[in-house]
Design an enzyme around this catalytic site. Structure first.
Site, PDB file in Angstrom:
ATOM      1  N   CYS A 114      84.740 -55.086 127.820  1.00  0.00           N
ATOM      2  CA  CYS A 114      84.408 -55.207 129.251  1.00  0.00           C
ATOM      3  C   CYS A 114      83.059 -55.879 129.477  1.00  0.00           C
ATOM      4  CB  CYS A 114      84.409 -53.821 129.887  1.00  0.00           C
ATOM      5  SG  CYS A 114      85.971 -52.990 129.619  1.00  0.00           S
ATOM      6  N   HIS A 259      81.649 -54.888 136.658  1.00  0.00           N
ATOM      7  CA  HIS A 259      82.935 -54.935 135.958  1.00  0.00           C
ATOM      8  C   HIS A 259      83.879 -53.981 136.673  1.00  0.00           C
ATOM      9  CE1 HIS A 259      86.101 -54.295 133.176  1.00  0.00           C
ATOM     10  NE2 HIS A 259      85.687 -53.081 132.844  1.00  0.00           N
ATOM     11  N   ASN A 289      91.983 -53.338 135.953  1.00  0.00           N
ATOM     12  CA  ASN A 289      90.858 -53.624 135.055  1.00  0.00           C
ATOM     13  C   ASN A 289      91.273 -54.755 134.107  1.00  0.00           C
ATOM     14  OD1 ASN A 289      89.053 -53.622 132.903  1.00  0.00           O
ATOM     15  ND2 ASN A 289      88.860 -51.389 132.818  1.00  0.00           N
TER      16      ASN A 289
HETATM   17  O1  UT7 Z   1      86.839 -50.843 131.343  1.00  0.00           O
HETATM   18  C1  UT7 Z   1      85.876 -49.952 130.918  1.00  0.00           C
HETATM   19  C2  UT7 Z   1      86.335 -48.761 130.375  1.00  0.00           C
HETATM   20  N1  UT7 Z   1      87.213 -47.899 131.124  1.00  0.00           N
HETATM   21  C3  UT7 Z   1      86.769 -47.109 132.076  1.00  0.00           C
HETATM   22  O2  UT7 Z   1      85.659 -47.214 132.542  1.00  0.00           O
HETATM   23  C4  UT7 Z   1      87.687 -46.001 132.522  1.00  0.00           C
HETATM   24  C5  UT7 Z   1      86.936 -44.752 132.786  1.00  0.00           C
HETATM   25  N2  UT7 Z   1      87.773 -43.592 133.064  1.00  0.00           N
HETATM   26  C6  UT7 Z   1      88.604 -43.514 134.125  1.00  0.00           C
HETATM   27  O3  UT7 Z   1      88.708 -44.450 134.899  1.00  0.00           O
HETATM   28  C7  UT7 Z   1      89.337 -42.220 134.352  1.00  0.00           C
HETATM   29  O4  UT7 Z   1      88.922 -41.284 133.409  1.00  0.00           O
HETATM   30  C8  UT7 Z   1      90.879 -42.347 134.309  1.00  0.00           C
HETATM   31  C9  UT7 Z   1      91.345 -43.109 135.530  1.00  0.00           C
HETATM   32  C10 UT7 Z   1      91.323 -43.037 133.052  1.00  0.00           C
HETATM   33  C11 UT7 Z   1      91.520 -40.975 134.363  1.00  0.00           C
HETATM   34  O5  UT7 Z   1      91.096 -40.276 135.509  1.00  0.00           O
HETATM   35  P1  UT7 Z   1      90.572 -38.777 135.383  1.00  0.00           P
HETATM   36  O6  UT7 Z   1      90.273 -38.344 136.754  1.00  0.00           O
HETATM   37  O7  UT7 Z   1      89.453 -38.778 134.378  1.00  0.00           O
HETATM   38  O8  UT7 Z   1      91.832 -38.027 134.865  1.00  0.00           O
HETATM   39  P2  UT7 Z   1      92.025 -37.192 133.502  1.00  0.00           P
HETATM   40  O9  UT7 Z   1      92.122 -38.129 132.338  1.00  0.00           O
HETATM   41  O10 UT7 Z   1      91.010 -36.098 133.465  1.00  0.00           O
HETATM   42  O11 UT7 Z   1      93.441 -36.580 133.734  1.00  0.00           O
HETATM   43  C12 UT7 Z   1      93.707 -35.644 134.811  1.00  0.00           C
HETATM   44  C13 UT7 Z   1      95.180 -35.319 134.817  1.00  0.00           C
HETATM   45  C14 UT7 Z   1      95.743 -34.945 133.461  1.00  0.00           C
HETATM   46  O12 UT7 Z   1      96.720 -33.927 133.651  1.00  0.00           O
HETATM   47  P3  UT7 Z   1      96.344 -32.380 133.398  1.00  0.00           P
HETATM   48  O13 UT7 Z   1      95.917 -32.290 131.965  1.00  0.00           O
HETATM   49  O14 UT7 Z   1      95.249 -32.069 134.361  1.00  0.00           O
HETATM   50  O15 UT7 Z   1      97.629 -31.691 133.709  1.00  0.00           O
HETATM   51  C15 UT7 Z   1      96.434 -36.184 132.988  1.00  0.00           C
HETATM   52  O16 UT7 Z   1      97.489 -35.952 132.096  1.00  0.00           O
HETATM   53  O17 UT7 Z   1      95.921 -36.468 135.228  1.00  0.00           O
HETATM   54  C16 UT7 Z   1      96.960 -36.743 134.273  1.00  0.00           C
HETATM   55  N3  UT7 Z   1      97.174 -38.185 134.233  1.00  0.00           N
HETATM   56  C17 UT7 Z   1      98.035 -38.815 135.075  1.00  0.00           C
HETATM   57  N4  UT7 Z   1      98.831 -38.349 136.051  1.00  0.00           N
HETATM   58  C18 UT7 Z   1      99.579 -39.257 136.719  1.00  0.00           C
HETATM   59  C19 UT7 Z   1      96.592 -39.116 133.431  1.00  0.00           C
HETATM   60  N5  UT7 Z   1      97.062 -40.337 133.730  1.00  0.00           N
HETATM   61  C20 UT7 Z   1      97.955 -40.181 134.738  1.00  0.00           C
HETATM   62  C21 UT7 Z   1      98.743 -41.081 135.485  1.00  0.00           C
HETATM   63  N6  UT7 Z   1      99.539 -40.565 136.450  1.00  0.00           N
HETATM   64  N7  UT7 Z   1      98.740 -42.404 135.267  1.00  0.00           N
END
Ligand code: UT7
Length: 332
Positions: A114, A259, A289
């Site tokens: 990135c 980014h 992204n």
């Molecule tokens: O490009 C540079 C690098 N990348 C980034 O900067 C990304 C940084 N991180 C993020 O953008 C976020 O962490 C994500 C968007 C990837 C995830 O969001 P989050 O609010 O951190 O969610 P989480 O990973 O803590 O997951 C919360 C819940 C989980 O379920 P449980 O364990 O609470 O039941 C996941 O399994 O959301 C679930 N989940 C989804 N649900 C529906 C994860 N992905 C999905 C999805 N749809 N696509």
């Protein structure tokens, strides 16, 4: 003192629009979750039978050259940022050089994810300032859709990443120009966001065809919350570093182009730094992204929308896999 200056910018995204609803038909996810957690409404995916990273990059480069009013034959060096090259090797820089018919010029590949575009811009800036090259194409391009795990297992990354390319033309200038670039990394976190294979650190017996049939290690692995936590700290740090180095204040920033990792990250930075809405550019809603391509695509769109004017002070900033993070302060 002489500077390097961006004299043209262009981008190219594939035609195919992938909506959140379409992704919901492939995996257990939904539009509301994706919009709330990431701000993304849609992204572009290539048709892999037609598009390559190099030809997306070529189309973005030709647009940038056209806007600069510079003939393609004047390009004397390419710096190409991508983590999704067409081949494992050689890099896509030489393929872009081939697409543009620029036999013999140097082409350098950058793999800083990135932050790759800002790293590439920084390298090109040094080459221009040293007098080594006069017209450099700096490119960020990615095709990520072909490597995504589009099952529920891969939903935390599959909904985020998209395809596209952006390019700028860099030339020497007596007037600024790129004012400064700031590059950082911390490899302790390399495995928080990575693709394991085809990694050379695998023993030979694990690289036999029957092992390679297990393709899960070829997919993106991301510890989303860990990446998020570091991103919001490093982004603000590296933007402030650029401001301090140039003795300017945040109020003087005409446009911050972060980014496009997650809309919530951009909003967090905006709030933490006390920036106005018109000072921050976001287009993640439409493209997701696009890793190394996200900043030059955003810059090109901001230019098209009249949000980048002569003499404006622009700040580019990035954070991603590595971890790496970087910023650039630019007088347009
Ligand atoms: O490009 C540079 C690098 N990348 C980034 O900067 C990304 C940084 N991180 C993020 O953008 C976020 O962490 C994500 C968007 C990837 C995830 O969001 P989050 O609010 O951190 O969610 P989480 O990973 O803590 O997951 C919360 C819940 C989980 O379920 P449980 O364990 O609470 O039941 C996941 O399994 O959301 C679930 N989940 C989804 N649900 C529906 C994860 N992905 C999905 C999805 N749809 N696509």
């Amino acid at each position: 003192m002489s500077y390097s200056k961006i004299v043209g910018v262009g981008h190219c995204v594939p035609d195919q629009v992938i909506t959140n609803d379409y992704l919901s038909s492939l995996m257990d996810t939904n539009d509301a979750w994706i919009v709330e957690r990431t701000g993304i409404h849609e992204r572009r995916w290539v048709d892999p039978t037609k598009d390559t990273v190099a030809n997306l990059a070529a189309r973005a480069s030709l647009k940038a050259l056209e806007r600069a009013g510079i003939g393609v034959k004047e390009v004397d060096f390419i710096v190409f940022a991508t983590i999704t090259p067409d081949y494992y090797f050689p890099g896509s820089g030489v393929l872009l050089q081939r697409e543009l018919g620029l036999e013999g010029i140097g082409a350098l590949d950058i793999r800083n994810a990135c932050s790759g575009f800002i790293y590439a811009l920084s390298v090109a800036d040094q080459f221009i300032k040293s007098g080594m090259y006069k017209t450099i194409l700096v490119v960020g391009a990615e095709i990520q859709s072909t490597a995504l795990d589009v099952t529920t297992r891969g939903r935390n990354t599959a909904v985020i990443f998209g395809d596209g390319a952006g390019a700028v033309v860099l030339r020497p200038s007596e007037k600024p120009g790129i004012l400064s670039t700031h590059l950082h990394s911390d490899g302790r976190f390399a495995e928080e966001l990575y693709v394991r294979d085809p990694g050379s650190s695998r023993p030979r017996e694990e690289r036999q065809p029957e092992q390679i049939l297990d393709t899960t290690t070829y997919k993106v692995v991301m510890n989303g919350s860990q990446v998020f936590k570091h991103a919001v700290v490093r982004f603000t740090e590296v933007i402030n570093e650029a401001l301090v180095a140039n003795q300017v204040t945040k109020d003087q920033i005409s446009l911050l182009i972060p980014h496009q990792a997650n809309l919530r990250i951009s909003q967090f930075i905006q709030e933490k730094m006390g920036l106005q809405n018109e000072q921050v550019f976001n287009n993640i809603m439409h493209y997701g992204n696009t890793t190394a391509a996200s900043i030059p695509i955003a810059l090109s769109e901001a230019f098209e929308q009249g949000r980048v004017r002569e003499n404006d002070l622009l700040c580019l900033a990035a954070f991603g896999s590595g971890f790496t993070w970087a910023s650039a302060l630019i007088r347009w």
